[in-house]
Scaffold this motif. Sequence first.
Motif, PDB file in Angstrom:
ATOM      1  N   SER A  95      37.721  40.502  51.417  1.00 18.36           N
ATOM      2  CA  SER A  95      36.793  39.419  51.063  1.00 18.36           C
ATOM      3  C   SER A  95      36.397  39.485  49.593  1.00 18.36           C
ATOM      4  N   GLU A  96      36.176  40.675  49.108  1.00 19.32           N
ATOM      5  CA  GLU A  96      35.839  40.839  47.689  1.00 19.32           C
ATOM      6  C   GLU A  96      36.965  40.306  46.811  1.00 19.32           C
ATOM      7  N   GLU A  97      38.189  40.675  47.153  1.00 14.66           N
ATOM      8  CA  GLU A  97      39.341  40.217  46.366  1.00 14.66           C
ATOM      9  C   GLU A  97      39.528  38.705  46.488  1.00 14.66           C
ATOM     10  N   ALA A  98      39.282  38.142  47.671  1.00 18.66           N
ATOM     11  CA  ALA A  98      39.396  36.687  47.849  1.00 18.66           C
ATOM     12  C   ALA A  98      38.368  35.968  46.977  1.00 18.66           C
ATOM     13  N   GLY A  99      37.185  36.547  46.836  1.00 18.60           N
ATOM     14  CA  GLY A  99      36.187  35.973  45.947  1.00 18.60           C
ATOM     15  C   GLY A  99      36.663  35.945  44.503  1.00 18.60           C
ATOM     16  N   GLU A 100      37.416  36.960  44.113  1.00 12.30           N
ATOM     17  CA  GLU A 100      37.962  36.986  42.758  1.00 12.30           C
ATOM     18  C   GLU A 100      39.024  35.901  42.573  1.00 12.30           C
ATOM     19  N   VAL A 101      39.754  35.580  43.629  1.00 16.44           N
ATOM     20  CA  VAL A 101      40.700  34.455  43.550  1.00 16.44           C
ATOM     21  C   VAL A 101      39.926  33.162  43.319  1.00 16.44           C
ATOM     22  N   ALA A 102      38.860  32.973  44.093  1.00 18.80           N
ATOM     23  CA  ALA A 102      38.051  31.758  43.947  1.00 18.80           C
ATOM     24  C   ALA A 102      37.483  31.641  42.536  1.00 18.80           C
ATOM     25  N   GLU A 103      36.987  32.752  42.000  1.00 18.73           N
ATOM     26  CA  GLU A 103      36.453  32.753  40.641  1.00 18.73           C
ATOM     27  C   GLU A 103      37.543  32.373  39.632  1.00 18.73           C
ATOM     28  N   ASN A 157      33.206  25.651  36.064  1.00 13.46           N
ATOM     29  CA  ASN A 157      31.855  26.094  35.730  1.00 13.46           C
ATOM     30  C   ASN A 157      31.566  25.661  34.301  1.00 13.46           C
ATOM     31  N   PRO A 158      30.681  24.657  34.111  1.00 10.04           N
ATOM     32  CA  PRO A 158      30.431  24.147  32.753  1.00 10.04           C
ATOM     33  C   PRO A 158      29.918  25.222  31.791  1.00 10.04           C
ATOM     34  N   ARG A 159      29.240  26.217  32.298  1.00 14.53           N
ATOM     35  CA  ARG A 159      28.718  27.279  31.449  1.00 14.53           C
ATOM     36  C   ARG A 159      29.840  28.160  30.901  1.00 14.53           C
ATOM     37  N   LYS A 160      30.902  28.370  31.709  1.00 15.96           N
ATOM     38  CA  LYS A 160      31.985  29.271  31.313  1.00 15.96           C
ATOM     39  C   LYS A 160      33.197  28.537  30.755  1.00 15.96           C
ATOM     40  N   GLY A 161      33.390  27.285  31.153  1.00 17.58           N
ATOM     41  CA  GLY A 161      34.567  26.545  30.709  1.00 17.58           C
ATOM     42  C   GLY A 161      35.841  27.108  31.315  1.00 17.58           C
ATOM     43  N   ALA A 162      36.952  26.977  30.597  1.00 20.33           N
ATOM     44  CA  ALA A 162      38.253  27.469  31.082  1.00 20.33           C
ATOM     45  C   ALA A 162      38.329  28.971  30.807  1.00 20.33           C
ATOM     46  N   SER A 163      37.816  29.742  31.746  1.00 23.22           N
ATOM     47  CA  SER A 163      37.705  31.191  31.561  1.00 23.22           C
ATOM     48  C   SER A 163      38.884  31.969  32.125  1.00 23.22           C
ATOM     49  N   HIS A 164      39.755  31.303  32.877  1.00 23.24           N
ATOM     50  CA  HIS A 164      40.899  31.966  33.502  1.00 23.24           C
ATOM     51  C   HIS A 164      42.138  31.085  33.353  1.00 23.24           C
ATOM     52  N   THR A 165      43.278  31.678  33.628  1.00 20.51           N
ATOM     53  CA  THR A 165      44.544  30.936  33.636  1.00 20.51           C
ATOM     54  C   THR A 165      45.119  30.987  35.053  1.00 20.51           C
ATOM     55  N   TRP A 166      46.164  30.210  35.278  1.00 18.02           N
ATOM     56  CA  TRP A 166      46.820  30.271  36.584  1.00 18.02           C
ATOM     57  C   TRP A 166      47.528  31.606  36.775  1.00 18.02           C
ATOM     58  N   ALA A 167      47.901  32.255  35.692  1.00 22.79           N
ATOM     59  CA  ALA A 167      48.460  33.615  35.798  1.00 22.79           C
ATOM     60  C   ALA A 167      47.391  34.573  36.335  1.00 22.79           C
ATOM     61  N   ASP A 168      46.134  34.358  35.951  1.00 22.77           N
ATOM     62  CA  ASP A 168      45.042  35.166  36.509  1.00 22.77           C
ATOM     63  C   ASP A 168      44.928  34.935  38.016  1.00 22.77           C
ATOM     64  N   VAL A 169      45.074  33.687  38.431  1.00 26.01           N
ATOM     65  CA  VAL A 169      45.024  33.365  39.870  1.00 26.01           C
ATOM     66  C   VAL A 169      46.159  34.081  40.597  1.00 26.01           C
ATOM     67  N   GLU A 170      47.342  34.054  40.024  1.00 25.88           N
ATOM     68  CA  GLU A 170      48.483  34.747  40.628  1.00 25.88           C
ATOM     69  C   GLU A 170      48.191  36.235  40.812  1.00 25.88           C
ATOM     70  N   ARG A 171      47.652  36.867  39.767  1.00 26.62           N
ATOM     71  CA  ARG A 171      47.344  38.303  39.855  1.00 26.62           C
ATOM     72  C   ARG A 171      46.293  38.579  40.924  1.00 26.62           C
ATOM     73  N   GLU A 172      45.288  37.728  40.991  1.00 29.64           N
ATOM     74  CA  GLU A 172      44.235  37.926  41.996  1.00 29.64           C
ATOM     75  C   GLU A 172      44.787  37.724  43.411  1.00 29.64           C
ATOM     76  N   LEU A 173      45.694  36.769  43.582  1.00 31.29           N
ATOM     77  CA  LEU A 173      46.329  36.589  44.895  1.00 31.29           C
ATOM     78  C   LEU A 173      47.134  37.822  45.273  1.00 31.29           C
ATOM     79  N   CYS A 174      47.830  38.398  44.298  1.00 35.39           N
ATOM     80  CA  CYS A 174      48.569  39.641  44.568  1.00 35.39           C
ATOM     81  C   CYS A 174      47.617  40.752  44.994  1.00 35.39           C
ATOM     82  N   ASP A 175      46.439  40.818  44.366  1.00 33.85           N
ATOM     83  CA  ASP A 175      45.449  41.815  44.769  1.00 33.85           C
ATOM     84  C   ASP A 175      45.008  41.608  46.223  1.00 33.85           C
ATOM     85  N   VAL A 176      44.833  40.345  46.632  1.00 36.96           N
ATOM     86  CA  VAL A 176      44.453  40.058  48.016  1.00 36.96           C
ATOM     87  C   VAL A 176      45.544  40.534  48.971  1.00 36.96           C
TER      88      VAL A 176
END
Length: 105
Positions: free
Chosen positions: A37-45, A54-73
């Motif tokens: 669940s913790e890792e899935a939350g990182e995918v969502a982030e 998130n207007p406060r953070k803007g484009a803070s991640h890339t789709w490559a980051d999403v890929e890495r987080e999915l691998c972690d899950v």
Amino acid sequence: MEQQTWDTVRRLVAWLDAESRPMSPEVARLLRVLKISEEAGEVAEAVHGALGGNPRKGASHTWADVERELCDVILTAMVALASLTPDARKVFEEHVSCVADRSLG
């Protein structure tokens, strides 16, 4: 999945068993399942960041980051499964086969 991948997962389980704070096997397994669940939350982030949701953070991640987080899950789930059963590879492959049969006919 390749045998080498499951061998690595087994090595990770052994490492966690050896390096984690002393706890009962039941608690260790529970924490490994909850870690998913913790890792899935990182995918969502990461998805929010890739979309600039998130207007406060803007484009803070890339789709490559999403890929890495999915691998972690995926890896975290494999470790949790291998912590529950010594036949993790067999259990997983049988489940994939059942899902494929049900979904793909």
